[in-house]
Design a protein around this motif. Structure first.
Motif: not given
Ligand code: HBI
Length: 96
Positions: A4-8, A10-14, A80-85
């Protein structure tokens, strides 16, 4: 097994893709696209389908006429994973 994506992450992604929003009650993101007509929406979905197949990572989506609702999550990571990003990036390109 993908993680899974880390909190950080996720923030970067969003912050990079501000139109994508977390889905209530799920570890997933969603975005709605509106096109001029069904033909444009269909063309978008075709481009996304090719990118999804190439990545072996597929969206959950709903289409009615010119609207396409896309939700991304990684079943293998149960979130969520990096594949979703990566797929979100391809989807943004496909919508241009
Ligand atoms: N698509 N969103 C999503 N999540 C997955 O875990 C996933 C997928 N497409 C194909 C896929 N996994 C395959 O790798 C596994 O079903 C084997």
């Amino acid at each position: 097994m993908v993680r899974k994506l880390s909190e950080e992450e996720r923030e970067t992604f969003l912050s990079r893709y501000p139109e994508w929003k977390m889905v209530e009650g799920r570890d997933a993101v969603s975005r709605t696209f509106k096109f001029s007509d069904f033909n444009e929406a269909w063309g978008f979905m075709s481009r996304v389908a090719l990118a999804a197949e190439k990545a072996d990572h597929h969206p959950e989506w709903f289409n009615v006429y010119n609207k396409v609702e896309v939700t991304l999550t990684t079943h293998d990571a149960d979130g969520l994973s990096e594949r979703d990003v990566a797929l979100a990036g391809n989807i943004e390109e496909a919508a241009k």
